[in-house]
Write an enzyme that holds these catalytic residues in place. Structure first.
Site, PDB file in Angstrom:
ATOM      1  N   HIS A 162     -15.898 -28.033   4.923  1.00  0.00           N
ATOM      2  CA  HIS A 162     -15.063 -29.163   5.569  1.00  0.00           C
ATOM      3  C   HIS A 162     -13.575 -28.829   5.593  1.00  0.00           C
ATOM      4  O   HIS A 162     -12.918 -28.673   6.842  1.00  0.00           O
ATOM      5  CB  HIS A 162     -15.242 -30.344   4.617  1.00  0.00           C
ATOM      6  CG  HIS A 162     -14.087 -31.197   4.975  1.00  0.00           C
ATOM      7  ND1 HIS A 162     -12.763 -31.486   4.075  1.00  0.00           N
ATOM      8  CD2 HIS A 162     -13.929 -32.314   5.800  1.00  0.00           C
ATOM      9  CE1 HIS A 162     -12.206 -32.524   4.403  1.00  0.00           C
ATOM     10  NE2 HIS A 162     -12.693 -33.271   5.572  1.00  0.00           N
ATOM     11  N   HIS A 199     -16.673 -40.984   4.209  1.00  0.00           N
ATOM     12  CA  HIS A 199     -16.714 -40.375   5.384  1.00  0.00           C
ATOM     13  C   HIS A 199     -17.747 -40.720   6.124  1.00  0.00           C
ATOM     14  O   HIS A 199     -17.717 -40.944   7.262  1.00  0.00           O
ATOM     15  CB  HIS A 199     -16.394 -38.890   5.207  1.00  0.00           C
ATOM     16  CG  HIS A 199     -15.151 -38.502   4.986  1.00  0.00           C
ATOM     17  ND1 HIS A 199     -14.814 -38.106   3.671  1.00  0.00           N
ATOM     18  CD2 HIS A 199     -13.965 -38.163   5.804  1.00  0.00           C
ATOM     19  CE1 HIS A 199     -13.661 -37.727   3.477  1.00  0.00           C
ATOM     20  NE2 HIS A 199     -13.096 -37.766   4.726  1.00  0.00           N
ATOM     21  N   HIS A 223     -11.683 -28.039   9.067  1.00  0.00           N
ATOM     22  CA  HIS A 223     -10.335 -28.474   9.692  1.00  0.00           C
ATOM     23  C   HIS A 223      -9.470 -27.771  10.209  1.00  0.00           C
ATOM     24  O   HIS A 223      -8.605 -27.978  11.212  1.00  0.00           O
ATOM     25  CB  HIS A 223      -9.880 -29.413   8.312  1.00  0.00           C
ATOM     26  CG  HIS A 223     -10.419 -30.808   8.499  1.00  0.00           C
ATOM     27  ND1 HIS A 223      -9.443 -31.922   9.147  1.00  0.00           N
ATOM     28  CD2 HIS A 223     -11.479 -31.448   7.949  1.00  0.00           C
ATOM     29  CE1 HIS A 223     -10.320 -33.177   8.814  1.00  0.00           C
ATOM     30  NE2 HIS A 223     -11.455 -32.789   8.314  1.00  0.00           N
ATOM     31  N   GLU A 265     -17.189 -30.011   0.613  1.00  0.00           N
ATOM     32  CA  GLU A 265     -15.903 -30.247   1.089  1.00  0.00           C
ATOM     33  C   GLU A 265     -15.014 -28.991   0.988  1.00  0.00           C
ATOM     34  O   GLU A 265     -14.136 -29.018   2.090  1.00  0.00           O
ATOM     35  CB  GLU A 265     -15.298 -31.417  -0.238  1.00  0.00           C
ATOM     36  CG  GLU A 265     -13.716 -31.823   0.074  1.00  0.00           C
ATOM     37  CD  GLU A 265     -13.405 -32.758  -0.653  1.00  0.00           C
ATOM     38  OE1 GLU A 265     -13.948 -32.948  -1.677  1.00  0.00           O
ATOM     39  OE2 GLU A 265     -12.310 -33.207  -0.497  1.00  0.00           O
ATOM     40  N   HIS A 299      -6.939 -43.233   5.094  1.00  0.00           N
ATOM     41  CA  HIS A 299      -7.744 -41.597   4.995  1.00  0.00           C
ATOM     42  C   HIS A 299      -6.677 -40.809   4.250  1.00  0.00           C
ATOM     43  O   HIS A 299      -7.151 -40.143   3.467  1.00  0.00           O
ATOM     44  CB  HIS A 299      -7.804 -41.316   6.394  1.00  0.00           C
ATOM     45  CG  HIS A 299      -8.436 -40.071   6.710  1.00  0.00           C
ATOM     46  ND1 HIS A 299      -8.121 -38.989   7.336  1.00  0.00           N
ATOM     47  CD2 HIS A 299      -9.431 -39.651   5.668  1.00  0.00           C
ATOM     48  CE1 HIS A 299      -8.940 -37.843   7.096  1.00  0.00           C
ATOM     49  NE2 HIS A 299     -10.058 -38.257   6.224  1.00  0.00           N
ATOM     50  N   HIS A 340     -17.073 -34.671  11.401  1.00  0.00           N
ATOM     51  CA  HIS A 340     -17.740 -35.467  10.334  1.00  0.00           C
ATOM     52  C   HIS A 340     -19.306 -36.015  10.653  1.00  0.00           C
ATOM     53  O   HIS A 340     -20.035 -35.937   9.621  1.00  0.00           O
ATOM     54  CB  HIS A 340     -16.917 -36.410   9.816  1.00  0.00           C
ATOM     55  CG  HIS A 340     -15.689 -36.007   8.909  1.00  0.00           C
ATOM     56  ND1 HIS A 340     -16.055 -35.807   7.466  1.00  0.00           N
ATOM     57  CD2 HIS A 340     -14.529 -35.658   9.144  1.00  0.00           C
ATOM     58  CE1 HIS A 340     -15.002 -35.617   7.153  1.00  0.00           C
ATOM     59  NE2 HIS A 340     -13.925 -35.238   7.911  1.00  0.00           N
TER      60      HIS A 340
HETATM   61 CU   LIG Z   1     -11.353 -37.089   5.508  1.00  0.00          CU
END
Ligand SMILES: [Cu+2]
Ligand SMILES: *[C@@H]1O[C@H](CO)[C@@H](O)[C@H](O)[C@H]1NC(C)=O
Ligand SMILES: *[C@@H]1O[C@H](CO)[C@@H](O)[C@H](O)[C@H]1NC(C)=O
Length: 667
Positions: free
Chosen positions: A357, A237, A361, A342, A210, A397
């Site tokens: 994304h 992903h 996170h 992303e 990853h 995800h």
């Molecule tokens: Cu990733």
């Protein structure tokens, strides 16, 4: 200049030029060895470079005329750079900027001598985390280091991969100067049903894949254009998500539910992981309700971005930042959407679509201390090394994967004509037994501690249980009308859900796992194609231990011989070969096996029959070249299949296979 020539002449006299692979490998090893300490004095040339090298004196060897060197030197001299012995997170904008400045320096070097000099110089002056990240990315992308094998990250920065309990025991062994070998268990207890699949999220090989994926395809990438980067973000992903769902089904758990900004995060997580510098990774209790994170994002902004993206999918086009509309209703749409979600530098409108994304996170990583009241360091979600440990990673995800699915479902289903390849009739396919098992794997913790050069190294290692499978072989039989090159795609898809109900095929397709994709030839008449699991273009072999890499390079240099040039061994991106199959069950878990053959014209490059280009292209593409498959990633399972009859073509074959888990070892 004279000095340089002399040095090169001396080295050649001893057998090898400085830009030989053995030398490069040795230099990279040594730059990373005990990276939190100064370079060892026994690494004479690097040590020397670290003190005498003046980056500004070598800008003639930089492609940008020294612009990058100038920028980084100015920051260094003004004392602006993050100090050593502090954590590093790529998601922190300033820390990322610093790492990127070094990457720009290293990628601008015209020769390896300059690369090495700059790396040695900045290694001793920059934050260690920034340095490791910058060196890994630069070695990955520099044309000069394509065959250098990067040491496994779990042995370079073991703290990010090893439980704090083991790290503590290892410190103790080191202090007492007694060798130690410690069992690492998965975090938590069986009271938590998520524990049943912790072996997957916490697998150090999967974590390594990853991190490397995100180094191959950084969201901030501003260099040479990378082909289908947004689509690869979706696909790699999506495959991790599908893989995790099959792992859950193997353990009698329902598939992952998606994250929802307005609902509590069901699963908490206690990482049992500690930073080398900066304290413990924060813990999150169960059922936490999302809070805004100061300085990062408000939850309502994320909801807004989500709505803009879904709205654009429903309309079938996105708005670029210049106001023009770009259609999503074609094969390119997924790539545009991947860049947006992303988001990467390639996003057509980051202002409007945000950075779902990356922000998610950070927001998830900071839920234990959203206002920064307790000075907690970043959570596991804020490092690609550690993110998949947290069950919330897969929820997040799944949530994004479902957005991608909304887009894919808005495209017309494949027609028979899209699927057909009338030259070939696949008549039969079988696979040898599919058996998984757990085994122990040992890795080295030497780089976890500070040491002094006077003190002998004592071996300190951790061992951990990991999933593996027996090697297996596909036997594929096909009748061809004429000689031709063909593209072969192999997928498996789980057949039953966690309630034992058969999964309807149109749902099932989204759970399919790609096992392999390759190009070969058929001759007119009967063909028998044999393909081994170890040849899969999804996977890479085990990483070579850091110690071995060092020994091999040191020996090669001492003996004046080169190291083997093997691109395939140098790729860090790729699922570990041993994780190719999901665990399955003791009594056998049923999967559909799909073997599809289409024309070799699906291949983008002319040499795919003889050159596998590192052979990890399914999830990781080919460095510096176009993605090798013309079809959308996931073909033919990426589109709706409302009528299964359309899907019945002679060049596809489906059959049922079982995956058995050989349960001889306790978890
Ligand atoms: Cu990733
Ligand atoms: C607007 O931006 C898009 C995407 O960046 C680009 O393809 C298009 O050519 C631009 N149009 C104009 C008129 O500049
Ligand atoms: C399961 O593992 C045991 C012990 O390693 C071995 O003897 C046995 O043959 C394995 N069974 C299968 C089906 O592979």
């Amino acid at each position: 200049m004279k000095v340089l020539f002399l040095a090169v002449a001396l080295l050649s006299a001893s057998g090898l030029a400085e830009d030989n692979l053995a030398h490069k490998q040795q230099a990279i090893n040594r730059l990373l060895y005990r990276v939190t300490e100064p370079l060892l004095s026994s690494f004479t040339d690097l040590k020397e470079l670290a003190t005498t090298w003046d980056p500004r004196a070598h800008v003639g060897h930089c492609k940008d005329g020294g612009a990058a060197v100038g920028r980084l030197m100015a920051e260094l001299e003004q004392g602006q750079l993050r100090e050593k012995r502090q954590w590093f997170s790529l998601f922190n904008p300033r820390q990322r900027e610093e790492a990127l400045m070094l990457i720009h320096v290293l990628l601008s070097c015209k020769d390896f001598h300059t690369f090495k000099g700059n790396a040695a110089f900045f290694r001793e002056r920059m934050n260690e985390g920034e340095f490791v990240y910058a060196l890994y990315v630069s070695v990955t992308h520099s044309k000069m280091t394509q065959e250098v094998i990067l040491p496994p990250l779990y042995e370079v920065t073991p703290h990010l991969f090893t439980n704090s309990e083991v790290i503590r025991k290892a410190y103790e062994a080191k202090m007492l100067q007694t060798p130690g070998r410690f069992r690492m268990t998965f975090t938590g207890t069986l009271k938590n049903s998520e524990q049943r699949v912790a072996y997957f999220g916490e697998d150090i090989g999967m974590n390594s894949h990853h991190v490397h994926w995100h180094m191959d395809f950084p969201f901030w990438w501003d260099g040479e254009h990378i082909d289908r980067k947004g689509e690869l973000f979706f696909w790699a992903h999506h495959q991790l998500t599908a893989r995790f769902d099959s792992e859950r089904l193997s353990n009698h758990l329902p598939i992952v539910d998606e994250l929802h900004w307005g609902r509590p995060i069901d699963e908490g997580f206690a990482p049992h992981t500690v930073y080398k510098y900066g304290g413990e990774f924060p813990t999150r209790p169960d059922n936490l309700v999302f809070e805004d994170v100061a300085g990062v994002a408000r939850v309502r902004d994320l909801v807004e971005i989500d709505e803009r993206i879904r709205d654009s999918i429903a309309r079938g086009f996105v708005y670029a930042s210049n106001g023009s509309a770009i259609s999503l209703r074609n094969e390119r749409g997924i790539d545009i959407l991947g860049d947006i979600i992303e988001s990467s530098v390639y996003s057509v409108n980051e202002q409007y679509y945000g950075s779902l994304h990356n922000q998610a996170h950070r927001v998830l990583g900071a839920q234990s201390d959203p206002l920064g009241k307790f000075k907690m360091p970043p959570g596991v979600m804020e490092h690609f090394e550690t993110a998949t440990r947290d069950p919330a990673f897969f929820r997040l995800h799944k949530y994004m994967d479902n957005i991608f699915k909304e887009h894919k479902d808005s495209l017309p289903p494949y027609s028979k004509k899209d699927l057909e390849y009338d030259n070939v009739l696949v008549t039969y396919a079988e696979v040898s037994e599919l058996v998984t098992f757990f085994e122990d794997f040992e890795f080295d913790l030497t780089n976890a501690f500070d040491s002094t050069e006077e003190l002998e190294d004592v071996p300190v290692t951790a061992y951990v249980s990991r999933l593996n499978h027996k090697p297996f072989t596909f036997d594929i039989f096909a009748n061809a009308k004429r000689d031709d090159a063909v593209t072969v795609r192999i997928h498996i898809c789980p057949r039953y859900d966690s309630n034992g109900m058969q999964i309807p095929f149109d749902n099932n397709r989204w759970r399919c796992i790609e096992l392999d994709k390759f190009w070969t030839t058929v001759k007119a008449g009967e063909n028998h194609i044999v393909r081994k699991s170890t040849e899969s273009s999804v996977t890479i072999p085990d990483r070579i231990p850091f110690k071995t890499l060092m020994q091999q390079a040191d020996e090669a240099v001492a003996n004046g011989v080169d190291l083997p040039h093997d691109i395939a061994r140098a790729r860090g991106c790729g699922l570990p070969q041993r994780l190719l199959l999901p665990k399955g069950t003791r009594t056998g878990m049923q999967f559909w096996l799909f073997v599809g053959m289409t024309s070799g014209d699906d291949g983008v490059h002319d040499d795919l029959l003889e050159n596998t280009h590192g052979n990890t292209h399914s999830n990781c593409g080919i460095h510096g070249l176009k993605y090798p498959d013309k079809r959308p990633m996931g073909f033919p399972f990426d589109r709706r299949i409302p009528d299964f009859r359309n899907f019945i073509v002679g060049n596809f074959l489906s059959t049922i296979v079982m995956i058995h888990h050989n349960d001889t070892e306790e978890l």
